[in-house]
Scaffold this motif. Structure first.
Motif, PDB file in Angstrom:
ATOM      1  N   TYR A  56       9.771 -24.900  -4.825  1.00 26.81           N
ATOM      2  CA  TYR A  56       8.401 -24.482  -5.142  1.00 26.81           C
ATOM      3  C   TYR A  56       7.978 -25.038  -6.502  1.00 26.81           C
ATOM      4  N   LEU A  57       8.870 -24.943  -7.484  1.00 23.37           N
ATOM      5  CA  LEU A  57       8.544 -25.441  -8.822  1.00 23.37           C
ATOM      6  C   LEU A  57       8.265 -26.940  -8.808  1.00 23.37           C
ATOM      7  N   LEU A  58       9.031 -27.670  -8.004  1.00 22.22           N
ATOM      8  CA  LEU A  58       8.831 -29.119  -7.941  1.00 22.22           C
ATOM      9  C   LEU A  58       7.483 -29.489  -7.322  1.00 22.22           C
ATOM     10  N   LYS A  59       6.864 -28.543  -6.640  1.00 20.49           N
ATOM     11  CA  LYS A  59       5.551 -28.790  -6.064  1.00 20.49           C
ATOM     12  C   LYS A  59       4.427 -28.531  -7.061  1.00 20.49           C
ATOM     13  N   VAL A  60       4.663 -27.665  -8.045  1.00 21.84           N
ATOM     14  CA  VAL A  60       3.569 -27.238  -8.920  1.00 21.84           C
ATOM     15  C   VAL A  60       3.674 -27.780 -10.345  1.00 21.84           C
ATOM     16  N   VAL A  61       4.850 -28.267 -10.745  1.00 21.28           N
ATOM     17  CA  VAL A  61       4.999 -28.846 -12.085  1.00 21.28           C
ATOM     18  C   VAL A  61       5.835 -30.118 -11.981  1.00 21.28           C
ATOM     19  N   PRO A  62       5.748 -31.008 -12.978  1.00 18.31           N
ATOM     20  CA  PRO A  62       6.588 -32.199 -12.970  1.00 18.31           C
ATOM     21  C   PRO A  62       8.070 -31.839 -12.983  1.00 18.31           C
ATOM     22  N   ALA A  63       8.900 -32.682 -12.389  1.00 15.53           N
ATOM     23  CA  ALA A  63      10.336 -32.431 -12.360  1.00 15.53           C
ATOM     24  C   ALA A  63      10.893 -32.273 -13.765  1.00 15.53           C
ATOM     25  N   ARG A  64      10.336 -33.044 -14.716  1.00 14.28           N
ATOM     26  CA  ARG A  64      10.778 -32.965 -16.108  1.00 14.28           C
ATOM     27  C   ARG A  64      10.601 -31.559 -16.659  1.00 14.28           C
ATOM     28  N   VAL A  65       9.481 -30.908 -16.277  1.00  7.89           N
ATOM     29  CA  VAL A  65       9.202 -29.551 -16.751  1.00  7.89           C
ATOM     30  C   VAL A  65      10.065 -28.535 -16.008  1.00  7.89           C
ATOM     31  N   ALA A  66      10.175 -28.706 -14.693  1.00  7.17           N
ATOM     32  CA  ALA A  66      10.994 -27.779 -13.908  1.00  7.17           C
ATOM     33  C   ALA A  66      12.436 -27.787 -14.388  1.00  7.17           C
ATOM     34  N   ALA A  67      12.938 -28.960 -14.760  1.00  7.39           N
ATOM     35  CA  ALA A  67      14.329 -29.075 -15.191  1.00  7.39           C
ATOM     36  C   ALA A  67      14.593 -28.374 -16.519  1.00  7.39           C
ATOM     37  N   SER A  68      13.527 -27.994 -17.223  1.00 11.01           N
ATOM     38  CA  SER A  68      13.710 -27.334 -18.511  1.00 11.01           C
ATOM     39  C   SER A  68      14.320 -25.942 -18.378  1.00 11.01           C
ATOM     40  N   VAL A  69      14.432 -25.431 -17.152  1.00 11.89           N
ATOM     41  CA  VAL A  69      15.107 -24.137 -16.983  1.00 11.89           C
ATOM     42  C   VAL A  69      16.559 -24.226 -17.433  1.00 11.89           C
ATOM     43  N   GLN A  70      17.108 -25.456 -17.495  1.00 15.16           N
ATOM     44  CA  GLN A  70      18.477 -25.635 -17.973  1.00 15.16           C
ATOM     45  C   GLN A  70      18.634 -25.128 -19.399  1.00 15.16           C
ATOM     46  N   TYR A  71      17.548 -25.153 -20.183  1.00 16.81           N
ATOM     47  CA  TYR A  71      17.632 -24.687 -21.564  1.00 16.81           C
ATOM     48  C   TYR A  71      17.742 -23.166 -21.639  1.00 16.81           C
ATOM     49  N   LEU A  72      17.152 -22.475 -20.665  1.00 15.23           N
ATOM     50  CA  LEU A  72      17.123 -21.014 -20.707  1.00 15.23           C
ATOM     51  C   LEU A  72      18.328 -20.375 -20.040  1.00 15.23           C
ATOM     52  N   GLN A  73      18.930 -21.067 -19.077  1.00 10.02           N
ATOM     53  CA  GLN A  73      20.058 -20.486 -18.359  1.00 10.02           C
ATOM     54  C   GLN A  73      21.180 -20.012 -19.277  1.00 10.02           C
ATOM     55  N   PRO A  74      21.614 -20.833 -20.264  1.00  9.23           N
ATOM     56  CA  PRO A  74      22.696 -20.364 -21.137  1.00  9.23           C
ATOM     57  C   PRO A  74      22.342 -19.110 -21.919  1.00  9.23           C
ATOM     58  N   VAL A  75      21.065 -18.952 -22.262  1.00  4.20           N
ATOM     59  CA  VAL A  75      20.655 -17.767 -23.015  1.00  4.20           C
ATOM     60  C   VAL A  75      20.940 -16.501 -22.212  1.00  4.20           C
ATOM     61  N   PHE A  76      20.514 -16.502 -20.962  1.00 10.00           N
ATOM     62  CA  PHE A  76      20.738 -15.338 -20.109  1.00 10.00           C
ATOM     63  C   PHE A  76      22.216 -15.190 -19.751  1.00 10.00           C
ATOM     64  N   GLY A  77      22.871 -16.309 -19.488  1.00  9.97           N
ATOM     65  CA  GLY A  77      24.277 -16.256 -19.101  1.00  9.97           C
ATOM     66  C   GLY A  77      25.182 -15.763 -20.217  1.00  9.97           C
ATOM     67  N   ILE A  78      24.975 -16.269 -21.420  1.00  9.49           N
ATOM     68  CA  ILE A  78      25.814 -15.863 -22.555  1.00  9.49           C
ATOM     69  C   ILE A  78      25.544 -14.413 -22.936  1.00  9.49           C
ATOM     70  N   THR A  79      24.279 -13.997 -22.870  1.00  9.62           N
ATOM     71  CA  THR A  79      23.951 -12.598 -23.158  1.00  9.62           C
ATOM     72  C   THR A  79      24.633 -11.663 -22.163  1.00  9.62           C
ATOM     73  N   ALA A  80      24.560 -12.015 -20.875  1.00  6.92           N
ATOM     74  CA  ALA A  80      25.211 -11.193 -19.859  1.00  6.92           C
ATOM     75  C   ALA A  80      26.718 -11.185 -20.035  1.00  6.92           C
ATOM     76  N   SER A  81      27.287 -12.331 -20.436  1.00  2.00           N
ATOM     77  CA  SER A  81      28.737 -12.424 -20.637  1.00  2.00           C
ATOM     78  C   SER A  81      29.194 -11.524 -21.775  1.00  2.00           C
ATOM     79  N   ALA A  82      28.417 -11.511 -22.851  1.00  2.65           N
ATOM     80  CA  ALA A  82      28.777 -10.665 -23.990  1.00  2.65           C
ATOM     81  C   ALA A  82      28.716  -9.185 -23.612  1.00  2.65           C
TER      82      ALA A  82
END
Length: 315
Positions: free
Chosen positions: A253-279
């Protein structure tokens, strides 16, 4: 092809004209970052009572029937596509996900989370080889920074309080093998889906991956105990339904509404949520070296993913 950045080379372009981020796209991006960011800590929970290959098989035993049902009207593939789809399933599911399970078992959840975020970095390298894309000095600098950051993350995570939070050399190795396997899977699958369609390619390669993992899981179960607790079952369902099936649908769905470059930026946020949950879940001890490593990996990811934008992204 050689003039595009790695995202535009290996990911489909948006069907709608790309614009600024809106509530229509920002909400799904944040949701996907949370869903995928929690996948490593939740995998860690499941691996507490189920060994890696068995856990991977159970995850896809949930995902495959659901995805096959959703794709039931788009399952036809030409005969010439079959060998490639089989290879894709073995690369992405058998190698990528099994290696990830071994990696998560041998690292703290925080280390595994940041190592999994290096997948786009390996995509840069593989796309440069596969598509003969030039790699700029800035991108080389980003790659160097990211790999130095990986080293800092591996040694700076702390010993943890128990086995669930301990990082081993073999665990780091398997996480990197997984990142290479999954990056290869993304690039190869983009080529195949462009030819044969996304739903049939995704559905059949998931099934192939499951069928190749099942014998390995059966062998593993004869040597190691398997205890499917409520916690492990919840992890299996979450990964199968939310990460594998719903995550893919949301990503498309994201690839339909925003450029792939923008959609791929979720990679920056994943570690934030993952590391917080891990702690919170495992009490991972995050030292200064770990923090410095995370910063270097994320900066390196940003630099490595930089490049010339395609005409379709500039319009």
């Amino acid at each position: 092809m050689s003039q595009n950045s790695f995202e535009t080379a290996v990911l489909p372009q948006p069907l709608a004209p790309p614009g600024v981020l809106s509530k229509k796209s920002l909400g799904p991006m944040l949701l996907l970052a949370v869903m995928w960011g929690l996948s490593i800590p939740i995998t860690k929970l499941g691996l507490g009572s189920i060994p890696p290959m068995t856990f991977t098989a159970l995850r896809f035993m949930v995902a495959v029937p659901l995805f096959m049902f959703l794709a039931r009207r788009e399952l036809s593939l030409p005969r010439e596509a079959i060998p490639s789809v089989i290879g894709l399933g073995m690369m992405g599911i058998t190698l990528g996900n099994v290696a990830q399970s071994f990696g998560v078992q041998g690292t703290s959840a925080s280390v595994a989370t940041i190592l999994s975020a290096t997948i786009p970095i390996f995509m840069v390298i593989l796309a440069a080889v596969r598509f003969k894309q030039p790699v700029t000095l800035v991108q080389w600098g980003g790659l160097a920074a990211a790999f130095f950051g990986i080293a800092l993350v591996a040694v700076g995570s702390g010993s943890g309080v128990d086995d669930m939070s301990r990082t081993t050399v073999s665990g780091v190795f398997w996480m990197l093998v997984s990142a290479v396997g999954i990056a290869s899977y993304y690039i190869w699958s983009a080529e195949l889906t462009a030819k044969y369609g996304l739903m049939p390619v995704a559905a059949w390669n998931m099934l192939v991956g499951l069928l190749t993992v099942l014998p390995l899981a059966g062998w593993e179960m004869t040597a190691q105990p398997v205890q499917i607790t409520v916690e492990a079952l919840a992890a299996i369902i979450y990964l199968g339904v939310m990460v594998t099936v719903a995550g893919l649908i949301l990503w498309l769905y994201l690839l339909k509404v925003v450029p792939a470059r923008v959609a791929a930026s979720v990679q920056y946020l994943q570690p934030v949520f993952g590391i917080t949950a891990s702690a919170l879940l495992f009490g991972d001890r995050l030292g200064l070296l770990f923090g410095a490593g995370v910063v270097l990996v994320l900066v390196g990811l940003g630099l490595a993913a930089s490049g010339k934008r395609s005409v379709s992204e500039r319009t």
